[in-house]
Each structure stands twice: as structure tokens, then as C-alpha cells.
Design an enzyme around this catalytic site. Sequence first.
Site, PDB file in Angstrom:
ATOM      1  N   ASN A 182       0.819  -1.227   0.000  1.00  0.00           N
ATOM      2  CA  ASN A 182       0.000   0.000   0.000  1.00  0.00           C
ATOM      3  C   ASN A 182       0.850   1.273   0.000  1.00  0.00           C
ATOM      4  OD1 ASN A 182       0.930  -0.023   2.668  1.00  0.00           O
ATOM      5  ND2 ASN A 182      -1.012   0.611   3.539  1.00  0.00           N
ATOM      6  N   LYS A 183       2.165   1.129   0.043  1.00  0.00           N
ATOM      7  CA  LYS A 183       3.022   2.328   0.076  1.00  0.00           C
ATOM      8  C   LYS A 183       3.232   2.868  -1.347  1.00  0.00           C
ATOM      9  CE  LYS A 183       3.826   1.224   4.435  1.00  0.00           C
ATOM     10  NZ  LYS A 183       3.450   1.881   5.652  1.00  0.00           N
ATOM     11  N   GLN A 184       3.868   4.035  -1.453  1.00  0.00           N
ATOM     12  CA  GLN A 184       4.072   4.676  -2.755  1.00  0.00           C
ATOM     13  C   GLN A 184       4.827   3.759  -3.712  1.00  0.00           C
ATOM     14  OE1 GLN A 184       4.318   6.106   0.203  1.00  0.00           O
ATOM     15  NE2 GLN A 184       4.065   8.346   0.119  1.00  0.00           N
TER      16      GLN A 184
END
Length: 372
Positions: A180-182
Site C-alpha cells: 500500500n506504500k508509494q
Amino acid sequence: MRIPLSAPEITEQDIEAVTGVLRTSNLSLGPKVGEFERAISDYVGASDAIAVHSGTSGLHLCIRALGISEGDEVLVPSFAFVAVANAVRYEKATPVFVDIDPQTLNLDPSLLEKAITPRTRAILVVHTFGCPAELTSILQIARRHGLFVIEDACEAIGAEYEGQRVGALGDVGVFAFYPNKQITTGEGGAVVTNNSEIALKVRKLRNQGRDDSGEWFQHTELGYNYRISDINCALGIEQLKRIDAILDRRESIARQYSVILRCVSDLIIPAMVLPRRKISWFVYAVRLSRRFDKEHRDWIVNEMKSRGIALGRYFAPIHLQPIYQPSDSGQTALPVTEFQASRSLALPFFNRIREEEIKEVCQTLVELIRPG
Ligand SMILES: *Cc1c(COP(=O)(O)O)cnc(C)c1O
């Protein structure tokens, strides 16, 4: 969920890079780890990066490498992911929760000094939702009291404070690469620092406390297996190559949300621009006005869910978690944290979200919060 909260962006090139590693015999401790580390340290502008298997293990190694242990206190936000305080507790030190600034949702520098005691060793600052904390004041306070500054930049890769990328502006910092991170490596993280002693220590602890003599069975520290595989790092290298485009895309999604939601009276939307900062958009979290309480917010989350739209309740305060309740009976109140946490709603936010999806999310949300 028809419109998920988050989704990784995986390209054919990413898949090629990963399968490329699978065709070699270097699945771990191979060349991709070092290559990823160099790419991260170059990008962040830090002299060292040490890749690890999660952001949480990275935070733990920061605490260990700084020699923080039983009896020590670390100032942390409660409006954060639970790993922030857990990392302190792994070493039997005590996380001391400090309230946040209602606009940036980061540690409020004006409250830090009051929380410092003779046992305080460090400030663990989180760049919440990719918005840099007020580092100038935090670093000043730390210097004045002889404290370390650990940056939890797990949500903030590429964010800038006064023109410098966050991560290694304090003594040591951490990034995370959960999907879910960049950018993602599947699972993964990296510790960054400009302090070569800390770097050496983290490197050693990551790999079972082995020293750099090259002896496989020579352990000079109580270490861990916090290594990350070359398979994960190959994905990270490809993702990092596209980071400028990824961050631009995420900023443009945030702007699309803001344009639609700006004039909805019961919503407080995040600032697109803040002085001294460049935001790296991790999530797009709005807050409901005072008229709403937590039950009402949770009802909205469930109604959206029944229509196929996922919303996140970021964050549930750490000091209210069952594992923190007993030890926390003497904890001072955190009114801003509790107020903000009970009214926050993270909207679906991922690189490939379509304009129609953004419009549908906004329209459904507006219908649900409309009075009557
Ligand atoms: C994602 C995240 C972490 C680390 O998470 P892992 O799942 O262990 O990689 C730590 N702190 C914050 C604030 C995060 O958002």
C-alpha cells in the site's frame, strides 16, 4: 471490494525484473540487495541505506542501533501505525505518547519539551500520510536535550522538508515498501542514515550479528534475520526508477479529490500545499466535522463498503489499543489525536484509480454525510 483502498502498480517491466532474479541462483545476499540500497541512498541523499524485510524491522534496528533499552523513554505519536511504539517496546524501553498538530497530524513540537524527562533518549517522528513533520523545531529540541531523532518515513518516500528529502535528516530513518506504500517490494523496508557507525551496526544486526570479517559463523552481536531477498529488491529497483512519475500521479489524484470535495461543508480536506514542505501522497484522508462522532463515521465506512467502496479508518490511536491500555493508565490525555482519529476517513487511493471511480467515491460519500 469494487474500489479498493489501495493497490500496487505492477508493470510488465517489474515482472521481468523479478523473473530475471528467479533465473539466477542469487535469491538472497545477491547483487540486487546492494543495487537497491545504492538506489535508495542516492535518491534520499543519505550516505547509507540498509534494506530489511519490513518497515517494522527497520524501526526495531534503529532502536537497537542507538542503544535504547530498558528504562529509556522515546517520544512517539499515538496517531500512527502500531509498529512505531512496538519497536520501542521490543527493547523494553517505554514509548511516551505526545499529541499532534491538527493540521499536519504530525507530532506537535510545542508539546515535545513538556514530555521530556531525564530518561528520554529519542524522538521518533512520523511523517504522517507523507506530510513532513516540523523538522527544524524538532531537531532543535533534540539538540538542546541531547536526544536522537529517528524519522519514520515509511509513508513519506520522496517528501521534502526545506528542499531536502526526508529520511536521513535526523540521526536515522526508515522507509517501508508494503504494497500500500508509494513504491513496493511486496514486503520490505530500508534504514537510511548519514552516520557510518549506525549503518555498520544496523547492517550487522540485520544479518544475525555477523561482523564484516566474512566469517559466516562469527557472531559478535545478538542479531536477527531481518534480511530481504533479491527477488523483493529487484521489484524495488524497478519501482524506484519510476518514482517521480508515481508521486506526480498520486499528487494529481489528491488534487482531483480536493477539487470535488473542497466545497463540502462537513469535510475537512488535507492541505495540498504547506510551507517548507513537499508532500509525498501516501493516502488521501479527509476528516468529518465536529457534528459527527466515531459511530457515525463507522456507519459511513460500512455503508460505503456495502456499495463496494473501501474506506480506511486511519489511524486508530496506539494508546487506545488493547495491548497499550494497561501500561498506559497514567498517560496524559491526547485530545487532538483522539478527536482526529475518530473522524478520519481515508479514501481509495492508488495510481491506477480512474476519474469515474474518484467521482463515484465522492458522490457516494457526499450522499451519506448529507444531513437528514
Ligand atoms: C507502513 C508503516 C510502517 C512499517 O510497516 P511494515 O508493514 O512493517 O513495512 C511503519 N510506520 C508507519 C507509520 C507505516 O505507515
